[in-house]
Scaffold this motif. Structure first.
Motif, PDB file in Angstrom:
ATOM      1  N   SER A 101       0.810  -1.192  -0.163  1.00 45.38           N
ATOM      2  CA  SER A 101      -0.063   0.051   0.061  1.00 45.38           C
ATOM      3  C   SER A 101       0.771   1.348  -0.109  1.00 45.38           C
ATOM      4  O   SER A 101       1.922   1.157   0.379  1.00 45.38           O
ATOM      5  CB  SER A 101      -0.947  -0.047   1.266  1.00 45.38           C
ATOM      6  N   ALA A 102       0.358   2.289  -0.360  1.00 45.51           N
ATOM      7  CA  ALA A 102       1.095   3.740  -0.472  1.00 45.51           C
ATOM      8  C   ALA A 102       1.248   4.122   1.006  1.00 45.51           C
ATOM      9  O   ALA A 102       2.127   4.572   1.156  1.00 45.51           O
ATOM     10  CB  ALA A 102       0.155   4.823  -1.125  1.00 45.51           C
ATOM     11  N   GLU A 103       0.212   3.687   2.164  1.00 47.52           N
ATOM     12  CA  GLU A 103       0.616   4.021   3.305  1.00 47.52           C
ATOM     13  C   GLU A 103       2.028   3.601   3.754  1.00 47.52           C
ATOM     14  O   GLU A 103       2.647   4.272   4.692  1.00 47.52           O
ATOM     15  CB  GLU A 103      -0.580   3.286   4.171  1.00 47.52           C
ATOM     16  N   VAL A 104       2.357   2.346   3.396  1.00 47.04           N
ATOM     17  CA  VAL A 104       3.755   1.619   3.897  1.00 47.04           C
ATOM     18  C   VAL A 104       4.709   1.965   2.778  1.00 47.04           C
ATOM     19  O   VAL A 104       6.019   2.444   3.323  1.00 47.04           O
ATOM     20  CB  VAL A 104       3.468   0.282   3.964  1.00 47.04           C
ATOM     21  N   ARG A 105       4.357   1.985   1.532  1.00 40.84           N
ATOM     22  CA  ARG A 105       5.872   2.188   0.621  1.00 40.84           C
ATOM     23  C   ARG A 105       5.769   3.462   0.402  1.00 40.84           C
ATOM     24  O   ARG A 105       6.868   3.883  -0.382  1.00 40.84           O
ATOM     25  CB  ARG A 105       5.194   1.419  -0.949  1.00 40.84           C
ATOM     26  N   GLY A 106       4.858   4.477   0.522  1.00 34.72           N
ATOM     27  CA  GLY A 106       5.075   6.000   0.254  1.00 34.72           C
ATOM     28  C   GLY A 106       4.688   6.258  -1.287  1.00 34.72           C
ATOM     29  O   GLY A 106       4.304   5.304  -1.900  1.00 34.72           O
ATOM     30  N   HIS A 107       4.842   7.432  -1.579  1.00 35.21           N
ATOM     31  CA  HIS A 107       4.377   7.782  -3.055  1.00 35.21           C
ATOM     32  C   HIS A 107       5.994   7.824  -3.718  1.00 35.21           C
ATOM     33  O   HIS A 107       5.950   9.080  -4.154  1.00 35.21           O
ATOM     34  CB  HIS A 107       3.480   8.830  -2.813  1.00 35.21           C
ATOM     35  N   GLY A 108       6.508   6.956  -4.009  1.00 36.76           N
ATOM     36  CA  GLY A 108       7.725   6.935  -4.655  1.00 36.76           C
ATOM     37  C   GLY A 108       9.057   6.507  -3.727  1.00 36.76           C
ATOM     38  O   GLY A 108       8.883   6.469  -2.295  1.00 36.76           O
ATOM     39  N   ILE A 109      10.257   6.318  -4.452  1.00 40.26           N
ATOM     40  CA  ILE A 109      11.244   5.573  -3.644  1.00 40.26           C
ATOM     41  C   ILE A 109      11.844   6.636  -2.716  1.00 40.26           C
ATOM     42  O   ILE A 109      12.019   7.962  -2.950  1.00 40.26           O
ATOM     43  CB  ILE A 109      12.506   5.122  -4.742  1.00 40.26           C
ATOM     44  N   GLY A 110      12.179   6.251  -1.433  1.00 43.85           N
ATOM     45  CA  GLY A 110      12.579   7.232  -0.444  1.00 43.85           C
ATOM     46  C   GLY A 110      11.670   7.693   0.253  1.00 43.85           C
ATOM     47  O   GLY A 110      11.973   8.298   1.453  1.00 43.85           O
ATOM     48  N   ASN A 111      10.296   7.508   0.170  1.00 39.47           N
ATOM     49  CA  ASN A 111       9.195   7.737   0.767  1.00 39.47           C
ATOM     50  C   ASN A 111       8.515   6.722   1.608  1.00 39.47           C
ATOM     51  O   ASN A 111       7.431   7.093   2.215  1.00 39.47           O
ATOM     52  CB  ASN A 111       8.183   8.659  -0.134  1.00 39.47           C
ATOM     53  N   GLU A 112       9.276   5.542   1.883  1.00 44.45           N
ATOM     54  CA  GLU A 112       8.727   4.445   2.583  1.00 44.45           C
ATOM     55  C   GLU A 112       8.416   5.016   4.111  1.00 44.45           C
ATOM     56  O   GLU A 112       8.942   5.720   4.350  1.00 44.45           O
ATOM     57  CB  GLU A 112       9.676   3.440   2.561  1.00 44.45           C
ATOM     58  N   VAL A 113       7.343   4.181   4.600  1.00 44.39           N
ATOM     59  CA  VAL A 113       7.068   4.664   5.841  1.00 44.39           C
ATOM     60  C   VAL A 113       7.426   3.414   6.941  1.00 44.39           C
ATOM     61  O   VAL A 113       6.706   2.389   6.787  1.00 44.39           O
ATOM     62  CB  VAL A 113       5.609   5.097   6.168  1.00 44.39           C
ATOM     63  N   LEU A 114       8.185   3.610   7.840  1.00 46.95           N
ATOM     64  CA  LEU A 114       8.808   2.253   8.502  1.00 46.95           C
ATOM     65  C   LEU A 114       7.464   1.958   9.509  1.00 46.95           C
ATOM     66  O   LEU A 114       7.183   2.808  10.169  1.00 46.95           O
ATOM     67  CB  LEU A 114      10.042   2.548   9.239  1.00 46.95           C
ATOM     68  N   GLN A 115       7.254   0.713   9.273  1.00 49.09           N
ATOM     69  CA  GLN A 115       5.912   0.347  10.323  1.00 49.09           C
ATOM     70  C   GLN A 115       6.746  -0.393  11.586  1.00 49.09           C
ATOM     71  O   GLN A 115       7.463  -0.816  11.351  1.00 49.09           O
ATOM     72  CB  GLN A 115       5.199  -0.563   9.578  1.00 49.09           C
ATOM     73  N   VAL A 116       6.059   0.354  12.758  1.00 46.62           N
ATOM     74  CA  VAL A 116       6.497  -0.065  14.108  1.00 46.62           C
ATOM     75  C   VAL A 116       5.502  -0.522  14.940  1.00 46.62           C
ATOM     76  O   VAL A 116       4.315  -0.502  14.647  1.00 46.62           O
ATOM     77  CB  VAL A 116       7.293   0.890  14.806  1.00 46.62           C
ATOM     78  N   GLY A 117       5.671  -1.396  15.965  1.00 48.49           N
ATOM     79  CA  GLY A 117       4.768  -1.784  16.788  1.00 48.49           C
ATOM     80  C   GLY A 117       3.888  -2.961  16.221  1.00 48.49           C
ATOM     81  O   GLY A 117       2.460  -2.945  16.723  1.00 48.49           O
ATOM     82  N   LYS A 118       4.204  -3.726  15.110  1.00 50.64           N
ATOM     83  CA  LYS A 118       3.308  -4.495  14.546  1.00 50.64           C
ATOM     84  C   LYS A 118       3.199  -5.977  15.044  1.00 50.64           C
ATOM     85  O   LYS A 118       2.881  -6.908  14.350  1.00 50.64           O
ATOM     86  CB  LYS A 118       3.394  -4.285  13.055  1.00 50.64           C
ATOM     87  N   ALA A 119       4.056  -6.356  15.890  1.00 51.67           N
ATOM     88  CA  ALA A 119       4.618  -7.676  16.312  1.00 51.67           C
ATOM     89  C   ALA A 119       3.372  -8.645  16.634  1.00 51.67           C
ATOM     90  O   ALA A 119       3.306  -9.676  16.126  1.00 51.67           O
ATOM     91  CB  ALA A 119       5.603  -7.784  17.614  1.00 51.67           C
ATOM     92  N   LYS A 120       2.074  -8.081  17.273  1.00 50.20           N
ATOM     93  CA  LYS A 120       1.243  -8.701  17.503  1.00 50.20           C
ATOM     94  C   LYS A 120      -0.038  -8.587  16.447  1.00 50.20           C
ATOM     95  O   LYS A 120      -1.121  -9.099  16.590  1.00 50.20           O
ATOM     96  CB  LYS A 120       0.692  -8.483  18.852  1.00 50.20           C
ATOM     97  N   VAL A 121       0.246  -8.086  15.588  1.00 51.53           N
ATOM     98  CA  VAL A 121      -0.864  -7.769  14.444  1.00 51.53           C
ATOM     99  C   VAL A 121      -1.281  -9.100  13.767  1.00 51.53           C
ATOM    100  O   VAL A 121      -0.635 -10.047  13.671  1.00 51.53           O
ATOM    101  CB  VAL A 121      -0.549  -6.752  13.193  1.00 51.53           C
TER     102      VAL A 121
END
Length: 118
Positions: A42-62
């Motif tokens: 998703s864009a929420e995670v990958r961002g809108h282009g290279i270098g715009n990725e959003v590091l996902q944290v706190g997802k161990a129990k998802v």
């Protein structure tokens, strides 16, 4: 150009938080829900282009609460943290399974560099 094998089996094990997927070529992968969530296309995670990725944290129990088919080429995974905007194509799921160890290692390195935790 080779085509990605079609999945022959898809089983969600909610207790262990693992998606088990088998493909027509005999490959079988056990993909943890956390790995799928932080690797969402998703864009929420990958961002809108290279270098715009959003590091996902706190997802161990998802966990995954629903799997919705999208045509004959993908699934939409609905996660219990509300995330549901990534479409996981068969090709992408195969790549995640094939490259899981390296991708997971990269994710852990990014977490460490950011001083963040799973």
């Amino acid at each position: 150009m080779p085509t990605t094998p079609q999945p022959t089996e898809l089983v969600l094990h909610q207790a262990s938080r693992v998606l088990d997927i088998a493909f027509a070529d005999g490959a079988r992968f056990q993909l943890p829900c956390e790995f799928l969530r932080v690797s969402s296309p998703s864009a929420e995670v990958r961002g809108h282009g290279i270098g715009n990725e959003v590091l996902q944290v706190g997802k161990a129990k998802v966990n995954i609460t629903a799997i919705e088919p999208v045509g004959h080429y993908a699934i939409k995974l609905v996660f219990d943290d509300g995330h549901d905007s990534g479409l996981f194509s068969w090709e992408y799921l195969y790549e995640l399974g094939r490259d899981q160890a390296a991708l997971w290692d990269q994710y852990l390195q990014k977490l460490a560099a950011a001083g963040a935790s799973r």
